[in-house]
Motif scaffolding. Structure first.
Motif, PDB file in Angstrom:
ATOM      1  N   ALA A 144      77.689  32.045  77.348  1.00  0.00           N
ATOM      2  CA  ALA A 144      77.508  30.598  77.140  1.00  0.00           C
ATOM      3  C   ALA A 144      78.302  29.785  78.157  1.00  0.00           C
ATOM      4  CB  ALA A 144      77.914  30.210  75.721  1.00  0.00           C
ATOM      5  N   LEU A 145      79.381  30.381  78.663  1.00  0.00           N
ATOM      6  CA  LEU A 145      80.247  29.648  79.580  1.00  0.00           C
ATOM      7  C   LEU A 145      80.370  30.393  80.907  1.00  0.00           C
ATOM      8  CD1 LEU A 145      82.164  27.078  78.949  1.00  0.00           C
ATOM      9  CD2 LEU A 145      83.992  28.726  79.323  1.00  0.00           C
ATOM     10  N   SER A 146      80.413  29.648  81.998  1.00  0.00           N
ATOM     11  CA  SER A 146      80.747  30.268  83.284  1.00  0.00           C
ATOM     12  C   SER A 146      81.733  29.340  83.988  1.00  0.00           C
ATOM     13  CB  SER A 146      79.488  30.502  84.121  1.00  0.00           C
ATOM     14  OG  SER A 146      78.946  29.282  84.545  1.00  0.00           O
ATOM     15  N   ILE A 147      82.337  29.818  85.071  1.00  0.00           N
ATOM     16  CA  ILE A 147      83.327  28.989  85.758  1.00  0.00           C
ATOM     17  C   ILE A 147      82.980  28.821  87.236  1.00  0.00           C
ATOM     18  CG2 ILE A 147      85.193  29.590  84.154  1.00  0.00           C
ATOM     19  CD1 ILE A 147      86.319  31.445  86.370  1.00  0.00           C
ATOM     20  N   GLU A 148      83.411  27.680  87.789  1.00  0.00           N
ATOM     21  CA  GLU A 148      83.247  27.414  89.222  1.00  0.00           C
ATOM     22  C   GLU A 148      84.627  27.173  89.826  1.00  0.00           C
ATOM     23  OE1 GLU A 148      80.354  24.349  90.056  1.00  0.00           O
ATOM     24  OE2 GLU A 148      78.802  25.392  88.906  1.00  0.00           O
ATOM     25  N   VAL A 149      84.885  27.834  90.932  1.00  0.00           N
ATOM     26  CA  VAL A 149      86.175  27.675  91.609  1.00  0.00           C
ATOM     27  C   VAL A 149      85.930  27.513  93.104  1.00  0.00           C
ATOM     28  CG1 VAL A 149      87.309  29.138  89.891  1.00  0.00           C
ATOM     29  CG2 VAL A 149      86.544  30.170  92.001  1.00  0.00           C
ATOM     30  N   THR A 150      86.775  26.714  93.768  1.00  0.00           N
ATOM     31  CA  THR A 150      86.572  26.522  95.210  1.00  0.00           C
ATOM     32  C   THR A 150      87.314  27.599  95.991  1.00  0.00           C
ATOM     33  OG1 THR A 150      88.483  25.078  95.365  1.00  0.00           O
ATOM     34  CG2 THR A 150      86.353  24.025  94.985  1.00  0.00           C
ATOM     35  N   GLN A 166      89.595  38.567  88.161  1.00  0.00           N
ATOM     36  CA  GLN A 166      89.204  39.916  87.729  1.00  0.00           C
ATOM     37  C   GLN A 166      89.151  40.001  86.201  1.00  0.00           C
ATOM     38  OE1 GLN A 166      88.349  42.287  90.243  1.00  0.00           O
ATOM     39  NE2 GLN A 166      87.341  43.044  88.392  1.00  0.00           N
ATOM     40  N   GLN A 167      90.114  39.345  85.551  1.00  0.00           N
ATOM     41  CA  GLN A 167      90.137  39.263  84.088  1.00  0.00           C
ATOM     42  C   GLN A 167      88.870  38.581  83.550  1.00  0.00           C
ATOM     43  OE1 GLN A 167      92.226  39.174  81.129  1.00  0.00           O
ATOM     44  NE2 GLN A 167      93.163  41.025  81.971  1.00  0.00           N
ATOM     45  N   PHE A 168      88.525  37.455  84.166  1.00  0.00           N
ATOM     46  CA  PHE A 168      87.298  36.759  83.760  1.00  0.00           C
ATOM     47  C   PHE A 168      86.103  37.695  83.893  1.00  0.00           C
ATOM     48  CE2 PHE A 168      89.490  32.581  84.458  1.00  0.00           C
ATOM     49  CZ  PHE A 168      89.119  31.984  83.270  1.00  0.00           C
ATOM     50  N   ARG A 169      86.080  38.377  85.012  1.00  0.00           N
ATOM     51  CA  ARG A 169      84.988  39.288  85.291  1.00  0.00           C
ATOM     52  C   ARG A 169      84.917  40.409  84.255  1.00  0.00           C
ATOM     53  NH1 ARG A 169      82.009  39.936  89.999  1.00  0.00           N
ATOM     54  NH2 ARG A 169      81.212  42.024  90.153  1.00  0.00           N
ATOM     55  N   ASN A 170      86.093  40.980  83.907  1.00  0.00           N
ATOM     56  CA  ASN A 170      86.129  42.071  82.925  1.00  0.00           C
ATOM     57  C   ASN A 170      85.595  41.617  81.572  1.00  0.00           C
ATOM     58  OD1 ASN A 170      87.317  43.591  84.905  1.00  0.00           O
ATOM     59  ND2 ASN A 170      89.412  43.428  84.079  1.00  0.00           N
ATOM     60  N   ILE A 171      85.928  40.382  81.219  1.00  0.00           N
ATOM     61  CA  ILE A 171      85.472  39.838  79.946  1.00  0.00           C
ATOM     62  C   ILE A 171      83.969  39.600  79.967  1.00  0.00           C
ATOM     63  CG2 ILE A 171      85.588  37.722  78.542  1.00  0.00           C
ATOM     64  CD1 ILE A 171      88.559  37.554  79.336  1.00  0.00           C
ATOM     65  N   GLY A 172      83.422  39.369  81.158  1.00  0.00           N
ATOM     66  CA  GLY A 172      81.983  39.132  81.286  1.00  0.00           C
ATOM     67  C   GLY A 172      81.631  37.682  81.562  1.00  0.00           C
ATOM     68  N   ILE A 173      82.618  36.914  81.996  1.00  0.00           N
ATOM     69  CA  ILE A 173      82.360  35.514  82.342  1.00  0.00           C
ATOM     70  C   ILE A 173      81.981  35.413  83.815  1.00  0.00           C
ATOM     71  CG2 ILE A 173      83.475  33.248  82.639  1.00  0.00           C
ATOM     72  CD1 ILE A 173      84.856  33.686  80.000  1.00  0.00           C
ATOM     73  N   SER A 174      80.859  34.755  84.074  1.00  0.00           N
ATOM     74  CA  SER A 174      80.339  34.661  85.433  1.00  0.00           C
ATOM     75  C   SER A 174      81.157  33.657  86.263  1.00  0.00           C
ATOM     76  CB  SER A 174      78.870  34.251  85.370  1.00  0.00           C
ATOM     77  OG  SER A 174      78.378  34.014  86.657  1.00  0.00           O
TER      78      SER A 174
END
Ligand code: C2E
Ligand code: CA
Ligand code: CA
Ligand code: CA
Length: 278
Positions: A144-150, A166-174
């Motif tokens: 439901a949620l994803s993040i954008e970073v510059t 990497q943590q975000f990625r492991n959790i499954g957040i795009s």
């Protein structure tokens, strides 16, 4: 001549003072804005141009100040970053987005909303787990949620930030890299970063139908990004020609006024359901 010069210096000084006062006011009023409901979120659709389907939106913050009127987010986000106030804003954006997503889910609408995170947020090793907990406790899927970073945010403290990503990625957040092409990151970084999506900055996209150099830059960028198995978003597309060109270049997703400006939640959902029906 000397008089002219001192006059223009005086005018310059006055302009500087006004800007300084405005900045002080913005920094002073930010915490008040949060508690007095002066902030709200708007949503801009991200459209898959190969399937012509909208899977979600990016959320963008708006601040209507009682005296200064609308303050552009570029302006107050930068000031919040410099004055150490960015985490309270990011927290507000996160909580407000989750509440909105939960409301939509109760109406049977599922979609992905991307939030913008700042460099400072990405040095907080607790953030990915906090976000995961928030999604779980609201019965929302992780998608439901994803993040954008510059790129710039990553470069500041690369080691720490990459670990958090990497943590975000492991959790499954795009994760999307925002404003691609405007930072000073080397292309090699794209290979190192655990990202899923790259958003090509509007400055390369806006004249793509008239400027051969921009066209070449975008074409090459898309090939590179897709070669790394990442999804490509073109930001700031304003014309139907732009859509046609980007579709031929194999771009995956478009975000821009050509589909819609950022809309308030209720208007966005009307747009979303209409678009996906037709
Ligand atoms: P961004 O993340 O690159 O957001 C895209 C910006 O491009 C938005 O401006 C959007 O309204 C604008 N845009 C989208 N399509 C078009 C188009 O077709 N033509 C034109 N001319 N513009 C288009 P906005 O909302 O003013 O935000 C500016 C920047 O402020 C954002 O750039 C982002 O860096 C920052 N920002 C906005 N909301 C947030 C937030 O909640 N948190 C953080 N940390 N930053 C935010
Ligand atoms: Ca963004
Ligand atoms: Ca951007
Ligand atoms: Ca930007």
């Amino acid at each position: 001549q000397a008089r002219m010069e001192s006059l223009s210096i005086a005018t310059y000084q006055q302009g500087e003072d006004e800007r300084y006062l405005r900045e002080l006011m913005i920094i002073r009023d930010l915490p008040i804005a949060l508690s007095q409901a002066q902030l709200h979120l708007v949503f801009q659709p991200k459209v898959d141009i190969q399937t012509n389907h909208c899977h979600g939106a990016e959320t963008l913050i708006r601040w209507l100040h009682p005296e200064l009127g609308f303050i552009p987010p570029d302006e107050f986000i930068r000031l919040a970053e410099n004055s150490g106030n960015i985490s309270i804003i990011s927290e507000w954006v996160l909580n407000t987005t989750i509440k909105q997503l939960a409301k939509w889910q109760q109406q049977g609408i599922s979609l992905t909303v991307a939030i913008n995170l700042s460099a400072h947020d990405l040095t907080n090793p607790q953030l990915p787990l906090d976000i995961e907990q928030l999604l779980i406790s609201n019965n929302l899927p992780i998608t439901a949620l994803s993040i954008e970073v510059t790129e710039g945010a990553v470069m500041k403290d690369a080691q720490t930030v990459i670990a958090v990503l990497q943590q975000f990625r492991n959790i499954g957040i795009s994760i999307a890299i925002d404003d691609f092409g405007t930072g000073h990151s080397s292309l090699a970084y794209l290979k190192l970063l655990p990202v899923n999506e790259v958003k090509i900055d509007r400055s390369f996209i806006k004249d793509i139908h008239t400027d051969a150099t921009d066209l070449m830059i975008v074409d090459t960028s898309i090939r590179l990004i897709k070669g790394l198995n990442l999804s490509v978003v073109a930001e700031g597309v304003e014309s139907a020609e732009g859509i046609d060109i980007l579709r031929k270049l194999n771009c995956d997703i478009i975000q821009g006024y050509v589909y819609s400006k950022p809309l308030k939640a209720d208007d966005f959902i009307v747009w979303f359901q209409q678009f996906n029906q037709s």
